[in-house]
Structures are given as structure tokens and as C-alpha cells.
Design an enzyme around this catalytic site. Structure first.
Site, PDB file in Angstrom:
ATOM      1  N   LYS A   1      12.771  -0.926   5.147  1.00  0.00           N
ATOM      2  CA  LYS A   1      11.555  -0.284   5.477  1.00  0.00           C
ATOM      3  C   LYS A   1      11.619  -0.387   7.130  1.00  0.00           C
ATOM      4  CE  LYS A   1       6.780   0.190   4.004  1.00  0.00           C
ATOM      5  NZ  LYS A   1       6.664   1.359   3.522  1.00  0.00           N
TER       6      LYS A   1
HETATM    7  N1  PMP Z   1       9.358   4.812  -0.941  1.00  0.00           N
HETATM    8  C1  PMP Z   1       9.168   5.233   0.451  1.00  0.00           C
HETATM    9  C2  PMP Z   1       9.804   5.721   1.506  1.00  0.00           C
HETATM   10  C3  PMP Z   1       7.927   4.180   0.857  1.00  0.00           C
HETATM   11  O1  PMP Z   1       7.661   4.550   2.175  1.00  0.00           O
HETATM   12  C4  PMP Z   1       7.257   3.395  -0.023  1.00  0.00           C
HETATM   13  C5  PMP Z   1       6.091   2.711   0.400  1.00  0.00           C
HETATM   14  N2  PMP Z   1       6.336   1.491   0.853  1.00  0.00           N
HETATM   15  C6  PMP Z   1       7.609   3.450  -1.422  1.00  0.00           C
HETATM   16  C7  PMP Z   1       8.902   4.300  -1.603  1.00  0.00           C
HETATM   17  C8  PMP Z   1       6.946   2.672  -2.480  1.00  0.00           C
HETATM   18  O2  PMP Z   1       7.102   1.375  -2.250  1.00  0.00           O
HETATM   19  P1  PMP Z   1       6.073   0.396  -2.650  1.00  0.00           P
HETATM   20  O3  PMP Z   1       5.604   0.533  -4.176  1.00  0.00           O
HETATM   21  O4  PMP Z   1       6.775  -0.885  -2.628  1.00  0.00           O
HETATM   22  O5  PMP Z   1       4.860   0.328  -1.826  1.00  0.00           O
END
Ligand code: PMP
Length: 307
Positions: free
Chosen positions: A161
Site C-alpha cells: 500500500k
Molecule cells: N485494493 C486496493 C487497491 C485498496 O486500496 C484497498 C483498500 N485498502 C483494497 C483493495 C481493500 O483492502 P482492505 O479490505 O484491506 O481495505
């Protein structure tokens, strides 16, 4: 009122700084080149009236994994960041919140070659309603397949991220919005469905749930939660590669994410998905998800970190 102009406190390198004073210099390295890491965590008010952060441990672990993947050394340890996240909710007197930790490189030097850049870490928390709107949670969103491909894993690690990764996401989202849609669906470089701009993606076909394998996507914590809940509910669910046409022919589709929670998808590229409204499997999983995050499912109390 601007987002930077509000009461409250932001944690910055171990200090609680008044919200309006939590500033950085314009030569902050991450602002120029995008190398930083962040997370998004939600806090829900539970049935008993206590507030709890959902799967905070997993978010903190992913934060440090993201940092490792981009050779960034976070300037605090996991426990400190975990506590700062919970404290940010208390400091800002929130019952429900979205928490944003980020580690970024400072203004100690300029250029890609800059030496002695210091890592800085901040944590802010604020009240944030449904990311795609309450209407979207209830009735679903209209989606466009993006002309922008998800970053190839040779270009940037989808599992990280990383701030700069979100230019790719924002291009997809901007294109979709300019074209009159609510959200983008991104394919990987081979043409298989990857994920949304900030969400993972699922389809339901003949009672079975499918979601793309973890190759070109951020492995969402909500995605993992949904896979576990589907298992508990005896709904067949598996990771599988599928294409755009599989989406058009699906019975149901939905996005998952910390911000987006479980958002039904009712239309993709002008094709109605199923009946063009949230489907029964989506609604069962959405309900099961809210039961867990709001502390109504005893089996998953260990996923809740009390504030
Ligand atoms: N894909 C992307 C590109 C994201 O930015 C997110 C948000 N964090 C997610 C998927 C979903 O991840 P999570 O369920 O851990 O928030």
C-alpha cells in the site's frame, strides 16, 4: 471547511500535534516522488457501546510489509503504531472512525538519490461515513472497466500500500467518473479482472463466489473476511481468474474494502449485473460483515481491538 482546518490532534513522530499545525514542508520527498506507505482502518461502535478497530493487527502487519517491499524503515515499532492508532480515536473523541497511518520521507534532501532522508510517521483519525455513499451501500454502484491496467507486479508491488501506487488507481477512478460512472474495475496486464481503484472485487455465479487470486491485487483484509464468512455460511467461495465477460454474465457482483465495506455492483459497462440491484448472496455477506465489525458475532470478537 477544509479538511486541514478542524479541531483535534494528529500523532506525528510520537507527539500529539493540534490538527491545524500538523504540517510538512513543500520539499517533503514523498510529496514529490510518492514513496511512502499507508493504511486505512475502520473503528465501529459495537452493540455494547464500546468502540473497536477492526483487524487492527492485520493492518499494522500489512503496513510493515508494505514498508519492507519498498525498502523503507518505519521510524517506530509495530506496538507503538498499534497504540497510536487506538489513541488517535480517543484523542479525537470519536465513536466511529477511519484511521490513517502513514510513513513518509522528509525534507532532509531532494532528488531520487537523496541520502539521509528521515522516515516520519503520522496517524490521523476522523469520522467517515460510507466511502461510496449510503445510497451505494444500499442500492449498488455503476462501474466502468478501466482502460488503465493495474500496475504489473514487475513495475510496482500490488501487495504494497504505497502512496505512489494510487496514481494508477486515481487515473482509473477519474476516467470512470468523467465517463459518468461511480467506480472503476481494473484488469491486470493479461486481461483478467484484478480489483477496483480502492477495493477488491467479487462475482457470484450459480451460487458460488469468485474473487481474483492475490497476484496483481492488494490482498484486502475485508476480502479475507468475506472469504471466511462465506465459509462459515456454507456458501462456496474460491479464488479464480476471470474475465470481463464473466463479470457481465455474473448473477451478482460486489466490491469490498475497509472504506467501501461491502458495496454491491449493479452495472458494469452498461450491462446490468443480474437483476441490476443488490443480489441475495451479496446482501447476506454484507449483513454478516456488519454483524462482525459491530461485535454481534461472538466468533470474531478477537478481530476487534477495543479503543
Ligand atoms: N485494493 C486496493 C487497491 C485498496 O486500496 C484497498 C483498500 N485498502 C483494497 C483493495 C481493500 O483492502 P482492505 O479490505 O484491506 O481495505
Amino acid at each position: 471547511m477544509s479538511f486541514s482546518d478542524r479541531d483535534g490532534f494528529i500523532w506525528l513522530d510520537g507527539e500529539w500535534v493540534p490538527w491545524r499545525e500538523a504540517k510538512v514542508h513543500v520539499l517533503t520527498n514523498t510529496l514529490h516522488y510518492g514513496l511512502g506507505v499507508f493504511e486505512g482502518i475502520r473503528v465501529y461502535e459495537t452493540e455494547s457501546g464500546e468502540s473497536a478497530a477492526f483487524r487492527l493487527e492485520e493492518h499494522i502487519a500489512r503496513f510493515f510489509d508494505s514498508a519492507k517491499l519498498v525498502y523503507l524503515k518505519v521510524n517506530c515499532d509495530e506496538k507503538t503504531l498499534f497504540n497510536a492508532c487506538l489513541d488517535s480515536v480517543r484523542q479525537n473523541q470519536l465513536k466511529e472512525a477511519y484511521i490513517r497511518p502513514m510513513t513518509f520521507l522528509g525534507s532532509e534532501g531532494m532528488g531520487l538519490h537523496a541520502k539521509n532522508l528521515e522516515a516520519h510517521t503520522m496517524v490521523a483519525a476522523w469520522g467517515w461515513g460510507a466511502y461510496l455513499g449510503a445510497e451505494a451501500l444500499a442500492h449498488g454502484v455503476r462501474v466502468k472497466t478501466s482502460s488503465y491496467r493495474r500496475n504489473h507486479t514487475d513495475s510496482l508491488h500490488a501487495k504494497a500500500k504505497v502512496n505512489g501506487q494510487y496514481v494508477n488507481s486515481m487515473m482509473a477512478l477519474r476516467e470512470a467518473q468523467v465517463c459518468g460512472f461511480d467506480e472503476a474495475l481494473m484488469l491486470d496486464h493479461t486481461g483478467f479482472v484484478a480489483e477496483g481503484s480502492g477495493e477488491n472485487f467479487f462475482i457470484v455465479k450459480n451460487g458460488e463466489i469468485l474473487t481474483p487470486p492475490p497476484h496483481a491485487i492488494l490482498c484486502g483484509i475485508t476480502r479475507d473476511t468475506i472469504l471466511q464468512l462465506a465459509h462459515d455460511l456454507n456458501i462456496p467461495a474460491r479464488e479464480a481468474s476471470f474475465t470481463r465477460d464473466d463479470v457481465y454474465l455474473a448473477d451478482e457482483a460486489f466490491f469490498t474494502g475497509t472504506a467501501a465495506e461491502v458495496t454491491p455492483v449493479c452495472e458494469v459497462d452498461g450491462h446490468k449485473i443480474g437483476e441490476g440491484k443488490p443480489g441475495p448472496v451479496t446482501l447476506i455477506l454484507q449483513q454478516a460483515f456488519f454483524d462482525v465489525v459491530k461485535g454481534r458475532n461472538a466468533k470474531y470478537k478477537h478481530w476487534l481491538a477495543l479503543v
